[in-house]
Design a protein around this motif. Sequence first.
Motif: not given
Length: 165
Positions: A53-61, A69-74, A106-115
């Motif tokens: 879940l870290a570059p170059p093959r992933g990302l953690f948001l 304060e923490f609200l969520g993650c993906a 979060l879902l939309l941010a993950v999709e952007d990161a995947a692209r």
Amino acid sequence: MPNWTIKPEPIGAPDVDDVMEQYFDEMGRRVLGREATETEKRAALTADPNDKLAPPRGLFLVARDPDGEFLGCAGVRLLPADPRTAELKRMFVHPAGRGAGLGRGLLLAVEDAARTLGAKRIVCETNTKLTEARTLYTRNGYAETEPYEGHGKADHWFAKDLDRP
């Protein structure tokens, strides 16, 4: 306008580790019908090493409120067998972040990161008991699909082509 920011953070950061404990506690209660044991939590964390879940093959948001304060993650990672396909991992909205559209954010941010990682398709897996997750995915263009290299207690698999909104 949302009352949060979503930014990449290392999955191993101390406050993120605390949140992953909460994530596994909730998944244990909802999926297993009991609290997850410390052994199960450790096994789940080590089964998905941080580098996936870290570059170059992933990302953690991580989503945080204006006070930090923490609200969520993906997380998102490219599948080893098909680097044109990304997988959504470890999506969690803290109770303090629920009901305001953060899951979709979060879902939309993950999709952007995947692209950005070069993926053309995104997949995820979930459990029947996680009705909110299944609803979120279908409302955002995901369709049920065949199992992929999943694991755990999943019994629903979803996919979405990333060239569609």
